[in-house]
Design an enzyme around this catalytic site. Structure first.
Site, PDB file in Angstrom:
ATOM      1  N   LYS A   1       0.875  -1.384  -0.031  1.00 42.77           N
ATOM      2  CA  LYS A   1       0.052   0.040  -0.016  1.00 42.77           C
ATOM      3  C   LYS A   1       0.955   1.294  -0.175  1.00 42.77           C
ATOM      4  O   LYS A   1       0.573   2.201  -0.805  1.00 42.77           O
ATOM      5  CB  LYS A   1      -0.993  -0.212   1.211  1.00 42.77           C
ATOM      6  CG  LYS A   1      -2.232  -1.010   1.104  1.00 42.77           C
ATOM      7  CD  LYS A   1      -2.977  -0.945   2.576  1.00 42.77           C
ATOM      8  CE  LYS A   1      -4.267  -1.665   2.128  1.00 42.77           C
ATOM      9  NZ  LYS A   1      -4.096  -3.128   2.037  1.00 42.77           N
TER      10      LYS A   1
ATOM     11  N   GLU B   1      -4.149   6.761   7.271  1.00 47.68           N
ATOM     12  CA  GLU B   1      -4.748   7.651   6.617  1.00 47.68           C
ATOM     13  C   GLU B   1      -5.582   8.499   7.302  1.00 47.68           C
ATOM     14  O   GLU B   1      -6.051   7.847   8.378  1.00 47.68           O
ATOM     15  CB  GLU B   1      -5.375   6.799   5.442  1.00 47.68           C
ATOM     16  CG  GLU B   1      -4.626   6.175   4.484  1.00 47.68           C
ATOM     17  CD  GLU B   1      -5.257   5.283   3.373  1.00 47.68           C
ATOM     18  OE1 GLU B   1      -6.654   5.299   3.722  1.00 47.68           O
ATOM     19  OE2 GLU B   1      -4.813   4.714   2.416  1.00 47.68           O
TER      20      GLU B   1
ATOM     21  N   HIS C   1     -15.060  -4.086   7.476  1.00 53.41           N
ATOM     22  CA  HIS C   1     -14.357  -3.724   6.456  1.00 53.41           C
ATOM     23  C   HIS C   1     -14.335  -4.448   5.266  1.00 53.41           C
ATOM     24  O   HIS C   1     -13.415  -4.505   4.377  1.00 53.41           O
ATOM     25  CB  HIS C   1     -13.020  -3.342   6.854  1.00 53.41           C
ATOM     26  CG  HIS C   1     -12.836  -2.113   7.853  1.00 53.41           C
ATOM     27  ND1 HIS C   1     -13.163  -1.105   7.686  1.00 53.41           N
ATOM     28  CD2 HIS C   1     -12.502  -2.196   9.120  1.00 53.41           C
ATOM     29  CE1 HIS C   1     -12.925  -0.247   8.787  1.00 53.41           C
ATOM     30  NE2 HIS C   1     -12.547  -1.063   9.696  1.00 53.41           N
TER      31      HIS C   1
ATOM     32  N   ARG D   1      -6.045  -8.722  -9.320  1.00 51.06           N
ATOM     33  CA  ARG D   1      -6.703 -10.057  -9.582  1.00 51.06           C
ATOM     34  C   ARG D   1      -8.090  -9.629  -9.934  1.00 51.06           C
ATOM     35  O   ARG D   1      -8.623  -8.552  -9.898  1.00 51.06           O
ATOM     36  CB  ARG D   1      -6.555 -10.925  -8.363  1.00 51.06           C
ATOM     37  CG  ARG D   1      -7.290 -10.180  -7.163  1.00 51.06           C
ATOM     38  CD  ARG D   1      -7.288 -11.158  -5.714  1.00 51.06           C
ATOM     39  NE  ARG D   1      -7.449 -10.160  -4.669  1.00 51.06           N
ATOM     40  CZ  ARG D   1      -8.618  -9.946  -4.323  1.00 51.06           C
ATOM     41  NH1 ARG D   1      -9.730 -10.086  -4.997  1.00 51.06           N
ATOM     42  NH2 ARG D   1      -9.047  -9.348  -3.307  1.00 51.06           N
TER      43      ARG D   1
END
Length: 657
Positions: free
Chosen positions: A116, A200, A235, A291
């Site tokens: 990330k 974040e 999530h 993917r």
């Protein structure tokens, strides 16, 4: 095109890939763990090979064993599906070294987007907007705490190496940060073998919008429209739809352009998904899944394309079949049917599917699954049972069609989210497209109602059909063996004791000239007539109802009026005990591994206090004290593997300690 394909996955995605490959005339080779020897994907394959024990790390994550099977069988390509090795650059390189095509992107793209932090840096360089945060290498606790303070609370901690909600923790205040950081690192380490995190800004009402992209080896990249995946628990996505509703045309075009730019920035080839966080008119890059996605069927339904076929053709060196996205046709919605208990914070459940069938086959309705009646949901893998998808010319009609499909779907034998999904697809806020990632939490009272009492009419209908089926099954037996209330004179009657989610129910049944009179909990008699000639049906006041049910031991799964009810037959002669004997004993709800013990013998705890953390089925389960008490015994230690029902902690009332 390939002549043979090995599918390095399991469950519904393995079955989905086989369906397309076999239609294309490709020989399909399956691999399976010991737990999956009788699985549906094994039965559908042209040949299937064992690769190890049930634990994924000893089977589906063993790249060496999978490649050995591919070599032995002459497989020309390996499709990794999603999950397991699908985003593993080392595996992609090993396939290439073995002379086997990997159905996916180049290893360099997987590595770039698998981190990330690195992917955020690449997106900034490519001009793709990202959420303000910290993606640096200094992972010390103090530095991360300082960066969180700089960003400003609330912040979101995310595992740098993975996705699927693992290692992701929102933190609302500085006081919570260090504890949540430790939990996020544990989850990240367990799921990805890497405990690095990034931070974040935590957006308050974000939407999760993604863009499906495809690229070929000739350098062409196109998008295939948007999907909204905002409805999530822990999530992880629950409902997805395409195209994403209520996006301004200019914002939608910006998302399309940003997704293509992101794919090109890493030299992407094959299928991928660029995920964005959208709030108002702002859109920020979140991550790329290198993917095929679980939610790809909604894109297929609005484009008329087979994305697995596209993957296989591009992996074989063919160009993209189209130069630009086809126009979206109508709207499609998908839900994920899971073995889980929404009333227990969506805790995964395990057990045998004593009844499982999907909606009637018809245009606009689709179900992708990898299980059948009698299969077991085990603790070793993700507990998804099926995906149910519906498409129609507009969003309201698609939701109507999906809701009808869910009312036709039946699952019994373990806890599922089926009732939750039915309520979700009918909810007014869902119909109004009031979407953001807090949707489920905001509407939890309506979506996850408290335990309810089974209606008397449902109990009466069940009793009539159940006893009539029992009578027909044993009608040829000796009268002395038939316990159906036979009397030489007067009316016979039978008593069923049933426990539902609320309490013990008394159902008294009397037979009268082919009909039955049923009294529930001493209430007003209900006249019922059962008919088993076509289906399990019962007439109440002349109105016929379908009453499908499954009896598994003393457990009963009943459907009546479109609602599911879980009942339990109670033996009136059984000895007392059970719950009373177990009071104060906190047990493992499912098999797993003890991550942390937070109390010691002699500690005094208060109701709701966290006493242990268990990891099972990719999820951390938090074991809390049900009441104030004193710890009198610990049944295990951190690091122990435990079976369902294993004692974790025993508490005694304060006054008894």
């Amino acid at each position: 095109m390939f002549r043979s394909l090995l599918i390095a996955n399991r469950g519904e995605i393995a079955c989905r890939i086989m369906r397309t490959a076999q239609r294309m005339g490709i020989r399909c080779i399956a691999v399976f763990s010991e737990a999956d020897a009788g699985a549906l994907h094994v039965a559908l394959a042209h040949e299937a090979h064992p690769i190890g024990p049930a634990a994924a790390r000893e089977s589906y994550l063993r790249a060496d064993r999978i490649i050995a099977v591919a070599k032995a069988t002459g497989a020309e390509a390996i499709h990794p599906g999603y999950g397991f090795l699908s985003e593993n650059a080392d595996f992609a390189e090993a396939c290439a070294a073995a002379g086997i095509a990997f159905v996916g992107p180049p290893p360099a793209a997987i590595r770039a987007m698998g981190s990330k932090a690195e992917s955020k840096a690449l997106m900034v360089a490519a001009g793709v907007p990202v959420v303000p945060g910290y993606h640096g290498e200094d992972q010390s606790e103090d530095h991360l705490a300082a960066e969180a303070a700089r960003i400003g609370f609330p912040v979101l901690i995310k595992a740098s190496a993975g996705g699927g909600g693992k290692g992701m923790r929102p933190v609302l205040s500085p006081a919570e940060f260090r504890e949540e950081l430790a939990g996020a690192r544990r989850e990240a380490k367990a799921a990805f073998g890497d405990d690095r995190v990034l931070l974040e800004r935590y957006l308050q009402k974000p939407r999760h919008v993604e863009v499906q992209v495809f690229a070929d080896s000739e350098g062409r990249t196109i998008h295939l429209h948007t999907r909204d995946c905002s409805v999530q628990r822990r999530h992880q996505k629950v409902l997805e739809e395409a195209p994403a509703p209520d996006l301004a045309p200019a914002l939608r075009e910006r998302l399309h352009d940003a997704a293509i730019a992101a794919a090109r920035a890493v030299g992407y080839v094959n299928a991928g998904t660029i995920e964005f966080i959208v709030e108002g008119d702002d859109a920020f890059f979140m991550e790329m899944n290198t993917r095929l996605q679980v939610e790809h069927p909604v894109t297929e339904m609005i484009t008329g394309l087979d994305l697995v076929e596209w993957q296989l053709r591009i992996a074989a060196g063919e160009p993209l079949p189209l130069d630009e996205a086809p126009e979206a046709m109508g709207h499609a919605v998908e839900v994920r049917l899971y073995a889980e208990d929404p009333g227990a914070d969506f805790r995964p459940s395990i057990g045998r599917l004593s009844r499982f069938f999907g909606p009637a086959q018809r245009p606009g309705v689709r179900m992708d699954t990898g299980v059948r009646d009698g299969d077991r949901i085990t603790p070793h893998y993700d507990p998804m049972i099926a995906k149910v998808i519906a498409a129609a010319p507009d969003r309201d009609s698609a939701l109507d069609r999906l809701h009808t499909a869910l009312t036709e779907t039946q699952v019994a034998g373990l806890s599922t989210n089926l009732g939750f999904l039915r309520r979700l697809t009918a909810h007014p806020a869902m119909r109004a497209a009031e979407l953001d990632t807090g949707f489920i939490a905001r509407h939890a009272a309506e979506l996850i109602p408290p335990p309810r009492e089974t209606p008397a009419r449902a109990l009466a209908a069940f009793a009539a059909v159940y006893l009539e089926r029992l009578r027909l099954r044993i009608e040829s037996a000796s009268p002395w063996d038939v316990c159906l209330g036979f009397r030489l004179f007067g009316e016979g009657e039978q008593l069923l004791l049933l426990r539902d989610e609320a309490r013990l129910r008394r159902v008294l049944v009397r037979r009268r000239r082919g009909a039955m009179q049923v009294v529930v909990d001493g209430g007003t008699p209900i006249s019922v007539r059962a008919d088993l000639s076509v289906d399990l049906r019962a007439a109440i006041d002349g109105v016929w109802h379908r009453v499908p049910f499954t009896v598994d031991g003393d457990a009963i799964a009943l459907t009546f009026g479109g609602e599911d009810y879980d009942l339990r037959l109670v033996d009136p002669h059984a000895p007392l005990g059970g719950d009373a004997a177990a009071e104060g004993r906190l047990s493992a709800p499912i098999p797993g591994r003890v991550v942390q013990m937070l109390v010691s013998v002699g500690d005094r705890v208060v109701r709701g206090q966290l006493v242990a953390i268990l990891e099972a089925m990719k999820t951390e389960l938090r074991i809390s004290a049900p009441a104030d008490g004193v710890v009198t015994h610990l049944g295990c230690a951190a690091g122990d593997s435990v079976e369902e029902g294993t004692e974790i902690v025993t508490l005694a009332p304060v006054e008894d300690a």
